[in-house]
Write a protein that holds these residues in place. Sequence first.
Motif, PDB file in Angstrom:
ATOM      1  N   HIS A 117      40.695  42.494  47.151  1.00 15.38           N
ATOM      2  CA  HIS A 117      39.776  42.088  46.080  1.00 15.38           C
ATOM      3  C   HIS A 117      38.462  42.844  46.185  1.00 15.38           C
ATOM      4  O   HIS A 117      37.947  43.062  47.276  1.00 15.38           O
ATOM      5  CB  HIS A 117      39.553  40.566  46.253  1.00 15.38           C
ATOM      6  CG  HIS A 117      38.450  39.979  45.429  1.00 15.38           C
ATOM      7  ND1 HIS A 117      37.596  39.026  45.943  1.00 15.38           N
ATOM      8  CD2 HIS A 117      38.066  40.196  44.164  1.00 15.38           C
ATOM      9  CE1 HIS A 117      36.751  38.655  45.007  1.00 15.38           C
ATOM     10  NE2 HIS A 117      36.997  39.359  43.912  1.00 15.38           N
ATOM     11  N   ILE A 121      34.320  35.989  43.044  1.00 18.10           N
ATOM     12  CA  ILE A 121      34.963  34.843  42.389  1.00 18.10           C
ATOM     13  C   ILE A 121      33.938  33.708  42.422  1.00 18.10           C
ATOM     14  O   ILE A 121      33.707  33.080  43.451  1.00 18.10           O
ATOM     15  CB  ILE A 121      36.289  34.463  43.084  1.00 18.10           C
ATOM     16  CG1 ILE A 121      37.257  35.650  42.981  1.00 18.10           C
ATOM     17  CG2 ILE A 121      36.892  33.216  42.434  1.00 18.10           C
ATOM     18  CD1 ILE A 121      38.569  35.460  43.719  1.00 18.10           C
ATOM     19  N   THR A 144      38.285  35.587  48.296  1.00 15.26           N
ATOM     20  CA  THR A 144      39.540  36.277  47.986  1.00 15.26           C
ATOM     21  C   THR A 144      40.757  35.438  48.352  1.00 15.26           C
ATOM     22  O   THR A 144      41.767  35.443  47.641  1.00 15.26           O
ATOM     23  CB  THR A 144      39.587  37.599  48.783  1.00 15.26           C
ATOM     24  OG1 THR A 144      38.414  38.327  48.492  1.00 15.26           O
ATOM     25  CG2 THR A 144      40.818  38.406  48.457  1.00 15.26           C
ATOM     26  N   PHE A 185      36.010  40.783  39.172  1.00 16.18           N
ATOM     27  CA  PHE A 185      36.997  41.058  40.221  1.00 16.18           C
ATOM     28  C   PHE A 185      37.929  42.191  39.836  1.00 16.18           C
ATOM     29  O   PHE A 185      38.231  42.400  38.671  1.00 16.18           O
ATOM     30  CB  PHE A 185      37.830  39.807  40.524  1.00 16.18           C
ATOM     31  CG  PHE A 185      38.324  39.080  39.300  1.00 16.18           C
ATOM     32  CD1 PHE A 185      39.446  39.514  38.615  1.00 16.18           C
ATOM     33  CD2 PHE A 185      37.632  37.975  38.811  1.00 16.18           C
ATOM     34  CE1 PHE A 185      39.886  38.851  37.479  1.00 16.18           C
ATOM     35  CE2 PHE A 185      38.066  37.313  37.660  1.00 16.18           C
ATOM     36  CZ  PHE A 185      39.192  37.747  36.997  1.00 16.18           C
ATOM     37  N   LEU A 187      41.653  42.670  41.511  1.00 14.48           N
ATOM     38  CA  LEU A 187      42.586  42.092  42.486  1.00 14.48           C
ATOM     39  C   LEU A 187      43.850  42.939  42.501  1.00 14.48           C
ATOM     40  O   LEU A 187      44.326  43.349  41.439  1.00 14.48           O
ATOM     41  CB  LEU A 187      42.979  40.676  42.069  1.00 14.48           C
ATOM     42  CG  LEU A 187      41.929  39.577  42.201  1.00 14.48           C
ATOM     43  CD1 LEU A 187      42.385  38.332  41.441  1.00 14.48           C
ATOM     44  CD2 LEU A 187      41.692  39.229  43.663  1.00 14.48           C
ATOM     45  N   SER A 205      34.985  45.120  37.186  1.00 11.84           N
ATOM     46  CA  SER A 205      35.015  45.751  38.499  1.00 11.84           C
ATOM     47  C   SER A 205      35.968  46.946  38.378  1.00 11.84           C
ATOM     48  O   SER A 205      36.952  46.864  37.648  1.00 11.84           O
ATOM     49  CB  SER A 205      35.514  44.706  39.503  1.00 11.84           C
ATOM     50  OG  SER A 205      35.344  45.152  40.802  1.00 11.84           O
TER      51      SER A 205
END
Length: 641
Positions: A117, A121, A144, A185, A187, A205
């Motif tokens: 990640h 969050i 994460t 994020f 991920l 991101s």
Amino acid sequence: MRMTDERSSVRVTAMCGIVGYVGGRPALSIVLDGLRRLEYRGYDSAGVAVVEDGTVLTQKKAGKLANLEKALAEAADPGIAAGPTGIGHTRWATHGGPTDRNAHPHVSQDGNVAVIHNGIIENFSRLRAELEATGVEFASDTDTECAAHLLAGEVRALRESGLADGPELLAEGMRRTVRRLEGAFTLLAIDVRVPDAVVAARRNSPLVVGRGNGENFLASDVSAFIEYTRDAIELGQDQVVLITPAGIEITGFDGSPQEGKEFHIDWDASAAEKGGYDYFMLKEIAEQPQAIADTLLGRLSDRGEIVLDEVRLTDQDLRDVDKIFIIACGTSYNAGMVAKYAIEHWVRLPCEVELASEFRYRDPILDRSTLVIVISQSGETMDTLMALRHAKEQKARVLAICNTNGSTIPRESDAVLYTHGGPEIAVASTKAFLTQLVACYLIGLHLAQVRGVMYADEVAAVVEKLQSTPDSLRGLLDSMEDVRALGRDLKTASTVLFIGRHVGYPVALEGALKLKELAYMHAEGFAAGELKHGPIALIDQGTPVVCVVPSPAGRGVMRDKVVSNIQEVRARGARTIVIAEEGDDDVAAFADHLIRVPATPTLLAPLMTTVPLQILACEIASARGHDVDQPRNLAKSVTVE
Ligand code: M6R
């Protein structure tokens, strides 16, 4: 990764490098290669996870990537070395101890899912409490880990509802997971029962996809996979991407089919290697003449006019502009300060320069006729991105100057002028700064040309000078031995001050910034005239003061004033390091060390005067035993606010 523990008010924030691979080759070596190229994004810890033979195998270590490589070598696990699907991560944190336990990847409690990640969050605490209430035990302090447990739960529920194991199950699990997350994020995840897929999700991101032949890649930026493919896809916001050896599938968070924008990377793997230099920074300093030439390429007509076809703003749009804001951070901000002098002089429009992190908090007055120029090497700086969005909300037109194809800032701007500097790996910006200056000059001249405030022959004269800068710079770079010796000599100085006027002032700021970030020394840049209003008290016997002297061929009065300022600091014991152009013989009398730069028109002078300061900082840092490319506490791409 950022951990926000609302109960204890501990906040941990990080920006990271991310790689994913699926294909016919062992994933580990490809992922490690990618991490080596991304390590500049963060070097507090590193980790990998590979799917092999129905298991997720991980290895992670605090500290630099070398620690992870050592741990992998010691473990000599043939499984992790062989698996064809893998993910890897390098982490950067602002607070909190980077530990093995907090390093990524994070594996779900059932051992089925591994997640890496980059970002934040925001609703981590609530999610963690919910998960703990269902019996999940956390193995780290990170936000994460929530995503790993949530994803494992969603995948399990989908299986139980009858959905067959396969890449689509993993993608749907990810979509359901990210719909529960708040914040920013990227991920990436792998699952033991879906051994031939990596799934990723992106919100605010960075993430790009590399399209290979029978193999595909995911990474924070293209340098991670450039050795394997130069075909890439830029993603939009709120997209989930699934890569398998056979293909790439992009959807929205709601599952709707979507597309990314394909692009070809026009530099090759060697551009991201040190090429015989001790540091990337030295290589990048040496590349500056070529980077300037590349940034000018195709932007000048035979008649010396500026041609910016790729800037998607019409001439009428540019004529309607009545005010310009330049917004950026760090070195890019210093480039913006130089641009202000050039734009106001050439275009005769009011131009303000703002730190991106401050811009929106002071309610700037913007409208349709405002042109906002955002400058960012990485194209991912969160402060700059947020300022850009604020400008767009107020209907201003946004033009980005950026070095990174496929990044967020150019994609969200109305227009973009790419600097063609090639990859900049060293955390300290060098060639990015000079190419940003060139891009600013081009925009200034283009505006002046379109608005009819400069004659064609005036534009052509500046253009001719710009075109000659790569050669002048090559000569300058060949004559830096004395500057290196001076750097070694200054390694024990406790403070170094930098002064300049006009465009020499941002050069002074940039020189001080380089020294701070590389040598961890107290360094400050001042407008030379401002010194006597306070900072001159800092000067003691032997304090090094770097003085950037304007060309005597410009406004003579400006140059004479700086010479007076040099005398003022000398009278108080300063050791003066004077940067002056060739032919300015009078300054020699006031210089303890004289650094000559080629004569250049006043506004273009930063293209020369900055370079000795880059070398000075690099040499002092190396003499002090620091890691020049990866200074402590920093990361190349600052993707949090
Ligand atoms: O990628 P950006 O140009 O948006 O980055 C802005 C700053 O973080 C960056 O210039 C930073 O100041 C450099 N490390 C300075 O050398």
